[in-house]
Design an enzyme around this catalytic site. Structure first.
Site, PDB file in Angstrom:
ATOM      1  N   LYS A  69       0.843  -1.193   0.000  1.00  0.00           N
ATOM      2  CA  LYS A  69       0.000   0.000   0.000  1.00  0.00           C
ATOM      3  C   LYS A  69       0.879   1.244   0.000  1.00  0.00           C
ATOM      4  CE  LYS A  69      -3.285   2.178   3.272  1.00  0.00           C
ATOM      5  NZ  LYS A  69      -3.954   1.954   4.584  1.00  0.00           N
ATOM      6  N   SER A 145      -8.611   2.466   4.945  1.00  0.00           N
ATOM      7  CA  SER A 145      -7.842   3.110   3.899  1.00  0.00           C
ATOM      8  C   SER A 145      -7.038   2.123   3.056  1.00  0.00           C
ATOM      9  CB  SER A 145      -6.894   4.145   4.516  1.00  0.00           C
ATOM     10  OG  SER A 145      -5.938   3.535   5.365  1.00  0.00           O
ATOM     11  N   SER A 169      -8.353   0.490   9.310  1.00  0.00           N
ATOM     12  CA  SER A 169      -8.014   0.421   7.886  1.00  0.00           C
ATOM     13  C   SER A 169      -7.505  -0.924   7.393  1.00  0.00           C
ATOM     14  CB  SER A 169      -6.978   1.500   7.546  1.00  0.00           C
ATOM     15  OG  SER A 169      -7.550   2.776   7.674  1.00  0.00           O
TER      16      SER A 169
END
Length: 477
Positions: A69, A145, A169
């Site tokens: 990520k 997220s 997240s």
């Protein structure tokens, strides 16, 4: 190697094929890249693809394709843009410490995934790169997220992807995409060298997976403090794999049918928790009513301060590094609004917020003396359609953004504040086939107990069979 062969296996199964010479790591990587090329245009989960990234051989995950990520953790040779137009696609010069451990575990980095700007959203729909689509239904959120990582794993592009969790997240996309999402205990995984305590200790790094055993085996390989860490967590008494493989214990589980904060919860999420409670009792566990109840407005007031202070630093650092202006040409509206609020906060206001977090941590810890785990739905609703959590809304205040975000991620953020481990498991799908996760939170340091129960539930529910249905992206409803 065909996609169906590749996507039907978890990371450990792929590594076994490679180790036994059934396929080569190059063949597996080529299959993953082909899947990204074919399926990612509809998902929009993967941002950059990478070649010639190193990994160690002879390890549990050697040759297994992996994605990182683009937030906090970064990899040598890969961009890390934090979902922002303000940051260029410049390859990072070095690995963070956790990225080094991912490589040492044998994971083969082949690309990067989307995140909302600065990570402050429970969905992943950026101005910079567009929305990430839920693999179960296009046009719906994959969560945030770590939404790019969640969508990529659920769609079979990779079996494991990096994720981090400052308010849910890891667990939010796990719930939205039908995955296993463990937020480890605070300080279990390394955050150096760039960070000591990300987001005032709320931010935790790990991954999303499809199987419990991948989650468990990887935690054993990457857990432990790095050099210069501000805190040293006690190591587990046995490996997490050993703890997960033990015969299931009969547990006393506190049950929250709705929200610990008293906010509204969708009937499908309540149903997921109710059905899980019945299954747990059938498996021999004892359920009691959860005593953990918090005032949402008080929580939101203080957590708003910590997140806005973090966003203020993010915007300031990006502007200094790039020379850009803190304006709407470079940042989303909510990022600017929350950063401006954070910059105005007094130091005493921040200290008061941290004192509140200490108080609820102590109170929650005291409540947990009376039971082994706390079970609830993960989120307040199934995956939203795109546009519901709009981070580019110029008409929402910082406080209202925080309320909106955490009303949706209703049961996840408490355990970022307390530091306790929590895991979202794919135990329910709506009638129209959208995933709904169920969360279990444990005592500090008790990831082994959570993973043991998760393994029991994985056998009871056989969710791997359900996960297989999503490998062809569905049309929007």
């Amino acid at each position: 190697m065909q996609f169906s062969e590749y996507a039907s296996r978890d990371g450990l199964a792929l590594a076994k094929l490679i180790a036994e010479g059934e396929v080569t790591s190059r063949e597996v990587a080529d299959c993953a890249r082909s899947a990204i090329s074919e399926k990612n245009p509809a998902l929009n989960a993967v941002l950059a693809t990478l070649d010639d990234q190193s990994f160690e051989n002879g390890r549990a995950f050697s040759g297994v394709p992996f994605l990182v990520k683009e937030l906090i953790v970064h990899a040598r040779g890969a961009p890390c843009r934090a979902g922002s137009r303000a940051l260029p696609a410049v390859p990072m010069e070095a690995d963070t410490n956790l990225m080094r451990r991912f490589r040492a575990a044998g994971l083969h980095l082949i690309g990067t995934t989307q995140t909302p700007e600065a990570g402050y959203n429970a969905t992943t729909e950026t101005v910079a790169f567009g929305p990430v689509h839920n693999p179960w239904r296009a046009g719906y959120s994959a969560g945030g997220s770590s939404g790019g990582s969640g969508a990529a794993v659920a769609a079979g592009l990779v079996p494991i992807a990096h994720a981090n969790d400052g308010g849910g997240s890891i667990r939010v996309p796990a719930s939205c995409d039908g995955l296993v999402g463990l937020k480890p205990t605070r300080d279990r995984t390394p955050t150096g060298p760039d960070y000591g305590e990300p987001l005032f200790g709320h931010g935790i790094e790990f991954v999303v997976t499809r199987s419990v055993r991948d989650c468990t085996a990887l935690l054993d390989l990457v857990a432990g403090p790095d050099v210069g860490a501000p805190h040293i967590i006690a190591p587990p008494a046995q490996t997490f794999a050993e703890a997960a493989a033990k015969p299931p214990a009969k547990l006393k589980i506190a049950y929250e049918p709705g929200s610990m904060f008293g906010t509204a919860v969708h009937e499908e999420c309540t149903l997921a928790a109710e059905k899980t409670a019945r299954r747990l009792e059938e498996l021999g566990h004892t359920l009691i009513e959860s005593p953990v109840k918090l005032d949402f407005e008080e929580f939101a007031e203080h957590i708003n301060v910590t997140w806005c202070a973090f966003n203020a630093q993010f915007v300031e650092q990006v502007c200094v590094a790039t020379g850009c202006a803190p304006d709407s040409d470079h940042f989303e509206a909510v990022t600017l609004t929350t950063a401006e609020f954070g910059a105005r906060c007094k130091s005493t206001t921040l200290i008061s917020a941290l004192e509140y977090i200490n108080r609820i941590s102590r109170e929650t810890g005291e409540a947990f003396r009376d039971f082994d785990m706390l079970m609830s739905c993960t989120l307040g609703a199934p995956p939203h359609r795109h546009g519901v959590l709009d981070q580019n809304n110029p008409n929402i205040s910082a406080m209202d953004w925080t309320r909106q975000t955490f009303q949706y991620a209703t049961n996840t953020p408490l355990f970022n504040s307390t530091g306790q481990p929590a895991i979202s498991l794919p135990l329910h799908w709506t009638e129209d086939d959208l995933p709904v996760g169920v969360q279990f939170a444990g005592h500090m340091g008790a990831e082994g107990e959570l993973l043991n129960l998760a393994a029991q539930l994985e056998t009871a529910y056989d969710w791997g069979r359900k996960q297989q249905e999503v490998f062809v992206l569905r049309d929007a409803a």
